[in-house]
Design a protein around this motif. Structure first.
Motif, PDB file in Angstrom:
ATOM      1  N   VAL A 230      72.607  14.980  36.710  1.00  0.00           N
ATOM      2  CA  VAL A 230      71.336  14.890  36.993  1.00  0.00           C
ATOM      3  C   VAL A 230      71.206  16.353  37.250  1.00  0.00           C
ATOM      4  N   ILE A 253      76.079  13.451  32.299  1.00  0.00           N
ATOM      5  CA  ILE A 253      75.102  12.481  31.832  1.00  0.00           C
ATOM      6  C   ILE A 253      73.944  12.889  32.460  1.00  0.00           C
ATOM      7  N   ALA A 254      73.107  13.109  31.300  1.00  0.00           N
ATOM      8  CA  ALA A 254      71.239  13.161  31.954  1.00  0.00           C
ATOM      9  C   ALA A 254      71.091  14.344  32.684  1.00  0.00           C
ATOM     10  N   ASN A 255      71.874  14.941  32.824  1.00  0.00           N
ATOM     11  CA  ASN A 255      71.957  16.369  33.038  1.00  0.00           C
ATOM     12  C   ASN A 255      70.851  17.255  32.000  1.00  0.00           C
ATOM     13  N   GLY A 256      69.493  18.360  32.441  1.00  0.00           N
ATOM     14  CA  GLY A 256      68.398  18.640  32.138  1.00  0.00           C
ATOM     15  C   GLY A 256      68.864  19.728  30.957  1.00  0.00           C
ATOM     16  N   VAL A 277      76.129  11.270  27.454  1.00  0.00           N
ATOM     17  CA  VAL A 277      75.187  10.659  26.799  1.00  0.00           C
ATOM     18  C   VAL A 277      73.677  11.314  27.849  1.00  0.00           C
ATOM     19  N   GLY A 278      72.660  10.526  27.290  1.00  0.00           N
ATOM     20  CA  GLY A 278      71.720  11.596  27.869  1.00  0.00           C
ATOM     21  C   GLY A 278      71.355  12.603  28.376  1.00  0.00           C
ATOM     22  N   ASN A 279      71.596  13.544  27.640  1.00  0.00           N
ATOM     23  CA  ASN A 279      71.767  15.132  28.303  1.00  0.00           C
ATOM     24  C   ASN A 279      70.642  15.739  27.371  1.00  0.00           C
ATOM     25  N   ARG A 280      69.495  16.197  28.504  1.00  0.00           N
ATOM     26  CA  ARG A 280      68.299  17.036  27.626  1.00  0.00           C
ATOM     27  C   ARG A 280      68.313  18.382  26.528  1.00  0.00           C
ATOM     28  N   GLY A 303      72.571   9.868  22.536  1.00  0.00           N
ATOM     29  CA  GLY A 303      71.819   9.946  23.551  1.00  0.00           C
ATOM     30  C   GLY A 303      70.734  10.800  23.741  1.00  0.00           C
ATOM     31  N   ASN A 306      66.752  16.560  22.548  1.00  0.00           N
ATOM     32  CA  ASN A 306      64.966  16.132  22.458  1.00  0.00           C
ATOM     33  C   ASN A 306      65.201  16.557  20.449  1.00  0.00           C
TER      34      ASN A 306
ATOM     35  N   ASN B  37      71.164   4.262  25.611  1.00  0.00           N
ATOM     36  CA  ASN B  37      70.942   5.212  25.739  1.00  0.00           C
ATOM     37  C   ASN B  37      70.783   5.970  23.854  1.00  0.00           C
ATOM     38  N   ARG B  74      70.892   8.621  30.518  1.00  0.00           N
ATOM     39  CA  ARG B  74      69.556   8.799  31.997  1.00  0.00           C
ATOM     40  C   ARG B  74      68.380   7.404  30.831  1.00  0.00           C
TER      41      ARG B  74
END
Lengths: 368, 365
Positions: A230, A253-256, A277-280, A303, A306, B37, B74
């Motif tokens: 984050v 994980i989940a960084n902008g 995983v889950g990074n923008r 994940g 975009n 995810n 996320r």
């Protein structure tokens, strides 16, 4: 049988060695710091601990160990200055370390007694490093004995020219400036900013930092088992001039922005066994790296982005080995629900063979 | 055996029917649903081979008693456009004021732990998770979640009984990290939240091994309605407010660490509280209400027994480097005998690391 003259001296020399070797080792002392301590010229004994870590560093000699008790260290009375009893030394002048705590003696080991979550180093919102290391062979924290770093723009910074530093088991939740709105924001505001050579940075966490998670400068660091989550920007950022690092078993994980970003002119030797995983932004982005080869292998990458780029590759002149990764889909890099490889222009990353299932569960050990 | 009369047979049949209706059909066996995810939301998602993308969808697909396992990554507003309306995003129902609404008795756990499983409200002004159902299990040992950038982290409104939450991290939420009605909170961490780390609204909860660190107000705040709450093995460190704020009655603080909080270590609005075997020092270094160095502050009249605590000095409560007892309300406070050395507060040790993947995927090193 007679012993030659020179050999008769061997037992004598051995006795001398064993007599004096332990004595030399015992020169390294252990100093103590606690929230119920008092700073003094000779503080640091277990029953007369220092109040500030800075004072203990001043009292310590090369290769000493400093054990820090639980509680808060920084601007003790919250009056906005750092000149009251027990305050950390805090250097703010131009040309200084710009830090709350300056570790400037070779070989110091600084650990917490009760772990990161119970031991808080608080820079009180100043645009500084909470801890700056500018000496070789320093150890800050260990897996069960790290620190929580808050209230600065950088949690831990390790200076250029240093060598052999270990940063282990720390948690950075700093107030790093947002470059778009904060005039005090620095170029590399982050949980951890690592320059110098041959450092070990392991099992640290940079969580919810307003800028970057980890900035890896310098050369040949081993960056292992760290967590960047984050962050407003990249999780792990390797800019121009970084060289030959190994990033292994980490978590982005989940960084902008990107999870791991090797920017123009930067370089890493190995990106392996990471969970991205889950990074923008893209999971891993490699933009005109300084040189090859770079090996991206054994990672879980899905994940992300975009635009669905697990790997964003802009290296037309460098071959990228990105085999044996798991892309979120048994069929390899592909459209959702998998991540793709986005080659820019004539760039090409080799992804075959790929892993057709996720690499074994990788937990991140909590620090609390 | 005498034959049943027609009337009795009728009554017997009616009774049997009533019993069957009351018992109802046997419930479906509890199942486990998966979220990842690399999942995709659908009406039937949740099998291990076809996980959902959002936790909200898995909750919708689940039945009471089911378990939901969430993979790393996320969850929230995935495209960062400030709205919760894209594919795979959490639903954030407006009436809930939250990003994820748990409205069934479920077990929700992460597969790989809190650090890598991020529920991110993105600063949208809603709570990250709100639990309306009773007896929900949220997290577990090494199975928790990170809750961040919400109005609050985890909120449990009044009426949702028996929540068990374990191993979660609430960080940088605008208000409280954990707030509401709790059954059992264990080994959770609240760090750098805008208000309280843990805000307890009702009675009979149990908080063990939690940490409140560097939060904007108090570490642990128990309101007037929070009575008979047990707090043990918790640590309140470096919070901007008090370490523990206790307004309700008959609460117990035992073996907690209360260290380096800017206001009072323990602030009391009641004398009906048990406080024993705690470490209390380094607090109230910042002047508050004209006072400094108060490890314990009691604002009301009455009498209080706080024997057998460690105040930072072998000489008991007093001036620096110890913490003092402050009783401007005129209460009689008995602190002797006091502990002359620090208590050992149980520290949760990290889980052992799993083995790394086979070396044949490793390049040179």
């Amino acid at each position: 049988m007679r012993i030659a003259g020179q050999w008769r001296l061997v037992p004598f020399v051995a006795v001398l060695f064993w007599t004096f070797a332990p004595a030399a080792g015992s020169d390294a002392a252990t100093l103590h710091v606690a929230n119920n301590g008092v700073d003094g010229f000779a503080c640091g004994a277990v029953d007369s601990p220092c109040r500030s870590i800075s004072r203990a560093i001043a009292v310590a000699a090369t290769d000493d160990t400093i054990i820090v008790g639980p509680g808060r260290y920084g601007d003790v009375n919250g009056d906005g200055d750092f000149d009251d009893p027990g305050d950390e030394a805090t250097e703010l002048d131009v040309g200084s370390c710009l830090c709350l705590i300056n570790v400037n003696k070779r070989g110091l080991t600084i650990r917490s007694r009760d772990g990161a979550a119970a031991t808080v180093l608080d820079a009180g919102g100043l645009p500084v490093s909470v801890v700056h290391v500018q000496a070789d062979d320093v150890t800050l924290g260990s897996r069960r004995s790290g620190f929580t770093l808050v209230g600065g723009h950088r949690g831990v910074s390790v200076g250029a020219g240093t060598r052999g530093v270990t940063v282990d088991g720390n948690l950075a939740v700093v107030d790093a400036g947002d470059p778009s709105t904060d005039l005090d924001a620095g170029l590399f505001d982050a949980g951890f900013v690592i320059d110098g050579s041959l450092h070990r940075v392991r099992y640290n966490a940079a969580i919810a930092n307003p800028a970057l998670g980890f900035v890896v400068l310098g050369d040949r660091h081993r960056v292992e088992g760290n967590l960047a989550s984050v962050s407003r920007q990249q999780g792990f950022y390797l800019p121009f001039g970084s060289e030959g690092h190994t990033l292994v078993s980490g978590f982005a994980i989940a960084n902008g922005y990107e999870g791991i970003f090797v920017d123009v002119g930067g370089h890493a030797r190995t990106l392996s066994q990471n969970v991205v995983v889950g990074n923008r932004g893209a999971g891993i982005a490699l933009d005109r790296i300084a040189e090859g080869p770079i090996v991206v292998r054994g990672n879980n990458i899905y994940g992300n982005d975009n635009s669905n780029c697990g790997l964003w590759n802009n290296n037309p002149d460098v071959s990228i080995d990105a085999t044996m990764n798991f892309w979120g889909f048994a069929g390899g890099p592909f459209e959702d629900p998998g991540d793709e490889v986005c080659n820019i222009g004539d760039s090409e990353a080799v992804t075959d063979p790929f892993a057709d299932e996720e690499f074994p569960r990788r937990r991140w050990d909590s620090l609390w | 055996m005498a034959r049943l009369t027609r009337t009795r047979r009728l009554w017997f049949s009616l009774l049997l029917t009533l019993v069957l209706v009351a018992v109802g059909p046997s419930p479906a066996p509890a199942v486990t649903l998966h979220v990842a995810n690399n999942g995709e939301d659908s009406d039937g998602c949740g099998a291990e081979g076809s996980p959902c993308r959002s936790i909200s969808r898995a909750i919708a697909n689940a039945d009471r008693g089911d378990t939901i396992i969430v993979g790393p990554g996320r969850y929230g507003d995935l495209d960062g456009d400030g709205a919760f309306d894209g594919a795979g995003e959490e639903t954030a129902p407006a009436e809930c004021g939250c990003m994820i609404e748990v409205n069934k008795r479920l077990t929700l756990q992460s597969r790989d732990g809190a650090g890598v499983t991020v529920l991110d409200a993105g600063g949208a002004g809603v709570n990250v998770v709100r639990i309306f159902a009773g007896f929900v299990i949220f997290g577990g040992d090494g199975k928790g979640f990170t809750l961040t950038r919400g109005n609050g982290g985890l909120e449990v409104p009044l009426g949702a009984l028996g929540l068990r939450a374990e191993g979660n991290l609430a960080v940088r939420n605008a208000r409280d990290g954990f707030a509401g009605q709790f059954g059992r909170l264990k080994n959770n961490l609240a760090v750098a939240n805008g208000h309280n780390g843990f805000f307890v609204l009702t009675s009979f909860g149990e908080l063990t091994g939690n940490l409140a660190v560097a939060n904007g107000i108090d570490g642990f705040a128990l309101t007037l309605n929070a009575a008979r709450v047990s707090l043990s093995g918790n640590r309140a460190v470096a919070n901007r407010g008090h370490g523990f704020f206790i307004a309700g009655r008959k609460n117990t603080l035992e073996r907690n660490a209360v260290l380096g909080n800017r206001r009072f270590g323990i602030a009391l609005l009641t004398d009906d509280v048990t406080i024993t075997e705690n470490n209390i020092y380094g607090n109230n270094s910042e002047e508050f209400n004209g006072l400094t160095n108060c490890g314990l502050h009691m604002a009301v009249d009455g009498s209080l027994d706080v024997t057998n605590n460690f105040w930072g000095s072998a000489d008991g409560p007093g001036p620096d480097p110890a913490d003092a007892i402050c009783n401007p309300g005129g209460a009689g406070i008995d602190s002797e005998p006091f502990a002359t050395r620090e208590f050992r507060i149980d520290v949760r040790l990290p889980r052992p690391r799993p083995p790394l993947p086979p070396v044949d995927v490793l390049p040179h090193d």
